[in-house]
Design a protein around this motif. Structure first.
Motif, PDB file in Angstrom:
ATOM      1  N   HIS A 320       0.850  -1.199   0.000  1.00 46.93           N
ATOM      2  CA  HIS A 320       0.000   0.000   0.000  1.00 46.93           C
ATOM      3  C   HIS A 320       0.879   1.240   0.000  1.00 46.93           C
ATOM      4  O   HIS A 320       2.062   1.172   0.350  1.00 46.93           O
ATOM      5  N   THR A 322       0.533   3.599   1.906  1.00 50.74           N
ATOM      6  CA  THR A 322       0.681   4.089   3.273  1.00 50.74           C
ATOM      7  C   THR A 322       2.133   3.908   3.729  1.00 50.74           C
ATOM      8  O   THR A 322       2.601   4.603   4.634  1.00 50.74           O
ATOM      9  N   ARG A 350      -0.116  -6.822  -4.585  1.00 52.05           N
ATOM     10  CA  ARG A 350      -0.645  -7.807  -3.630  1.00 52.05           C
ATOM     11  C   ARG A 350      -0.629  -9.172  -4.288  1.00 52.05           C
ATOM     12  O   ARG A 350      -1.022  -9.308  -5.452  1.00 52.05           O
ATOM     13  N   GLN A 364      -3.046   2.936  -5.926  1.00 57.22           N
ATOM     14  CA  GLN A 364      -3.740   3.503  -4.773  1.00 57.22           C
ATOM     15  C   GLN A 364      -3.683   5.016  -4.810  1.00 57.22           C
ATOM     16  O   GLN A 364      -2.660   5.609  -5.177  1.00 57.22           O
ATOM     17  N   TYR A 404      -3.439   0.439  11.721  1.00 57.78           N
ATOM     18  CA  TYR A 404      -2.782   1.731  11.953  1.00 57.78           C
ATOM     19  C   TYR A 404      -3.721   2.898  12.168  1.00 57.78           C
ATOM     20  O   TYR A 404      -3.278   4.016  12.397  1.00 57.78           O
ATOM     21  N   GLY A 448      -6.069   9.902   7.478  1.00 56.56           N
ATOM     22  CA  GLY A 448      -5.658   9.378   6.172  1.00 56.56           C
ATOM     23  C   GLY A 448      -6.813   8.695   5.477  1.00 56.56           C
ATOM     24  O   GLY A 448      -7.800   8.309   6.106  1.00 56.56           O
ATOM     25  N   PHE A 449      -6.682   8.596   4.172  1.00 56.32           N
ATOM     26  CA  PHE A 449      -7.677   7.813   3.439  1.00 56.32           C
ATOM     27  C   PHE A 449      -7.057   7.269   2.166  1.00 56.32           C
ATOM     28  O   PHE A 449      -6.044   7.782   1.683  1.00 56.32           O
TER      29      PHE A 449
END
Ligand code: PHE
Length: 496
Positions: A320, A322, A350, A364, A404, A448-449
């Protein structure tokens, strides 16, 4: 006939002076070939032509019967015996059915027959079957000298008309029976050799549509990406650098407070690297991360499990973006405090079986907002504005779980075209267990998103299988034909 119809046309003009009707001169040649040849000759001014439309008549099934077996009125006339008694109408009907009605009516009108009580009797001794004769003419010539006859036969469903295109052709200004290859350009070689003096040049066709330019097309994913970037920039976000596709598990998982026993860290979910398999070192704050996992802190009791440095060093293809956010937040923490907004749109990986809705790699879209006094309400309000700019006006949130973030919310939106709620993203407020070890001071919250870029793209472009968008089955033509993207106009609507 030669191989080139154009030569046939030129030769015919040469011998006859003109062609009054191509359909007569070139009987078995398709109209497409004829117009093709004429257009090519016309550009070279070898010929000129006028379009003719002719009405050609053909015989219908009922007409064919009367052409072969005589008209109904003649057949019925012959069925009536000579003499005063004639024949009973009922008998005629029984023998000839529908033909009796039609033939008798026409026979009466022609004054061949007359009614006498329940009988039909002859008025004349013999008849000329004009209908049959007229049908013979139409059959031979595809028309008839008398318009009235054509009209009458058509009304009786015996013949039908077909419009036929043909052309009358005359010689043009450049007429000759020779077909020279025409040059499209004046070249240096022609100037040197003097060939330009005798060469024939093709005329410019200013009506031609031209070749559509073949460059500069964005893939649909990139069209949607540039729209989303625009929204982020409008809202004051900075773009994060996403050029490291390989991350250590530390940045991808541990720094995000993902426990080392988490199922996402298994081989079936994550691509681990073989060579090199391990990161050389961990960042200097790695012990704070270890501590928060093992014993907790900042109000947390941690996972109370042994944390392994080796496990944290394992290299992965980032699962991700992130992971990128954790780097950027760590950098932000090195500066004196300032509120910040970051976004990124890039690939993640993934280890999943691919099907119509899943790929082993996808994009993403991620946003993080660091500020003091951030609440869940601020995040919801922000998401409302953000998705409204995408054209999605109706949001709903569902509690969810991320290691998280706490609280975490899945984001749903109402899709007008589909007529249902669809999941569009994931979001939350990052945990102190993640933020404090990264170095962010107390009192700074980070929301976050994330969403996938593929989701809105497939909705906008009506693509039902993600493999049509990415991978070896992609039709490259699709890249040039898919429309430009206006998220605010296209999301939430059913699209073509
Ligand atoms: N990383 C999350 C995902 O993979 C998205 C997310 C980003 C969620 C930031 C919360 C905060 O779906």
């Amino acid at each position: 006939m030669s191989k080139d119809l154009r030569l046939d046309i030129l030769n015919k003009l040469d011998s006859d002076g003109s062609i009054s009707d191509t359909s007569a001169t070139f009987k078995d040649v398709s109209i497409e070939s004829i117009i093709g040849a004429l257009k090519s000759l016309e550009i070279q001014e070898k010929v000129g032509y006028k379009t003719l439309t002719a009405e050609m008549w053909s015989i219908e099934p009922e007409g064919k019967d009367q052409l072969e077996n005589g008209s109904y009125e003649a057949r019925i006339f012959h069925a009536v015996p000579a003499g005063d008694r004639g024949i009973a109408i009922d008998e005629l009907k029984a023998k000839y059915g529908n033909i009796a009605n039609l033939g008798q009516g026409k026979g009466l009108r022609n004054k061949w027959l007359k009614k006498d009580g329940n009988n039909i009797v002859r008025l004349v001794d013999g008849v000329v079957d004009q209908t049959k004769l007229d049908l013979e003419i139409v059959n031979k010539t595809s028309t008839h000298p008398s318009k009235d006859v054509l009209k009458d036969l058509k009304r009786r469903n015996l013949i039908k008309s077909n419009k036929v295109l043909s052309y009358a052709v005359h010689k043009g200004a450049n007429f000759s029976t020779e077909l020279k290859k025409q040059s499209t350009d004046l070249t240096v070689e022609m100037l040197h050799s003097g060939e330009w003096k005798t060469a024939e040049f093709k005329k410019f066709n200013f009506d031609s549509m031209g070749v559509s330019p073949n460059g500069g097309h964005l893939h649909p994913l990139m069209k949607v990406r540039s729209e989303l970037r625009q929204i982020f920039f409008e809202m004051g976000f900075e773009e994060m650098p996403t050029n490291d596709f390989v991350e250590s598990s530390f940045w991808n998982f541990d720094a995000l407070f993902v426990p080392q026993q988490h199922p996402a860290r298994e081989l079936q979910d994550t691509f681990f690297l073989n060579d090199p398999a391990m990161a050389q070192s961990l960042p200097d704050f790695w012990e704070s991360v270890k501590d928060v996992h093992e014993v907790g802190g900042y109000g947390s009791i941690g996972y109370r499990c042994k944390w392994s440095e080796e496990e944290a060093k394992r290299l992965v293809l980032r699962t991700h973006t992130t992971a990128v956010s954790s780097h950027v937040l760590n950098k932000l923490a090195q500066e004196p405090y300032r509120p910040a907004k970051y976004f990124s749109i890039d690939r993640v990986y993934r280890n999943e079986a691919t099907d119509a809705t899943h790929l082993a790699e996808f994009h993403q879209v991620e946003g993080v907002i660091a500020d003091k006094n951030m609440s869940l309400g601020s995040l919801i309000n922000f998401l409302d504005v953000f998705f409204r700019k995408m054209g999605l006006k109706n949001l709903r949130f569902k509690p969810a779980y991320n290691p998280y973030t706490e609280p975490s919310m899945e984001i749903f939106c109402w899709h007008e075209g589909f007529g249902k709620w669809i999941e569009i993203g994931n979001s939350g407020i990052f945990r102190p267990e993640m933020l404090r070890p990264l170095g962010l001071e107390e009192g700074v919250q980070v929301a976050g998103f994330g969403l996938s870029l593929e989701r809105p793209t497939t909705i906008i472009y009506g693509i039902n299988d993600i493999r049509k968008l990415v991978g070896h089955k992609v039709d490259l033509g699709m890249v040039t034909t898919k429309a430009a993207c206006r998220l605010d106009k296209m999301m939430g609507k059913e699209s073509a």
